[in-house]
Design a protein around this motif. Structure first.
Motif, PDB file in Angstrom:
ATOM      1  N   TYR A   3      -1.816  -0.839   2.553  1.00 36.28           N
ATOM      2  CA  TYR A   3      -2.549  -1.346   3.613  1.00 36.28           C
ATOM      3  C   TYR A   3      -2.733  -0.322   4.479  1.00 36.28           C
ATOM      4  CZ  TYR A   3      -2.959  -3.797   7.978  1.00 36.28           C
ATOM      5  OH  TYR A   3      -3.395  -4.415   9.253  1.00 36.28           O
ATOM      6  N   PRO A   5      -4.635  -0.208   8.223  1.00 36.58           N
ATOM      7  CA  PRO A   5      -5.000  -1.158   9.026  1.00 36.58           C
ATOM      8  C   PRO A   5      -6.417  -0.651   9.764  1.00 36.58           C
ATOM      9  CG  PRO A   5      -3.098   0.049   9.864  1.00 36.58           C
ATOM     10  CD  PRO A   5      -3.459   0.355   8.477  1.00 36.58           C
ATOM     11  N   GLU A   8      -9.272  -2.334   7.591  1.00 35.44           N
ATOM     12  CA  GLU A   8      -8.953  -3.803   7.246  1.00 35.44           C
ATOM     13  C   GLU A   8     -10.145  -4.875   7.502  1.00 35.44           C
ATOM     14  OE1 GLU A   8      -6.209  -7.524   7.922  1.00 35.44           O
ATOM     15  OE2 GLU A   8      -5.762  -5.750   9.551  1.00 35.44           O
ATOM     16  N   SER A  11     -12.770  -3.757   4.646  1.00 32.81           N
ATOM     17  CA  SER A  11     -12.359  -4.152   3.519  1.00 32.81           C
ATOM     18  C   SER A  11     -11.955  -5.565   2.966  1.00 32.81           C
ATOM     19  CB  SER A  11     -11.148  -3.392   2.950  1.00 32.81           C
ATOM     20  OG  SER A  11     -10.124  -3.575   3.640  1.00 32.81           O
ATOM     21  N   HIS A  12     -11.723  -6.517   4.218  1.00 33.27           N
ATOM     22  CA  HIS A  12     -11.242  -7.569   3.806  1.00 33.27           C
ATOM     23  C   HIS A  12     -12.096  -8.849   4.314  1.00 33.27           C
ATOM     24  CE1 HIS A  12      -7.416  -5.511   3.022  1.00 33.27           C
ATOM     25  NE2 HIS A  12      -7.096  -6.449   2.645  1.00 33.27           N
TER      26      HIS A  12
END
Length: 54
Positions: A3, A5, A8, A11-12
């Protein structure tokens, strides 16, 4: 998976346009749980996976 942050969002998540992706959108303000059918509605000889099972 590690993970991270700081990356994030990249990538998500992706940008999306509902109007370009879908022909229509349905919104329900209220919903409720469905009531399962009783045993009187059960068909004898039909597999639980009908119509997708073999």
């Amino acid at each position: 998976m590690i993970y991270r942050p700081d990356t994030e969002l990249q990538s998500h998540y992706a940008e999306a346009s509902v109007a370009q992706q879908f022909d229509a959108v349905v919104w329900f303000d209220e919903t409720h749980a469905v009531t399962p059918l009783g045993l009187e509605h059960r068909r004898i000889g039909v597999p639980d996976t009908y119509p997708f099972g073999f």
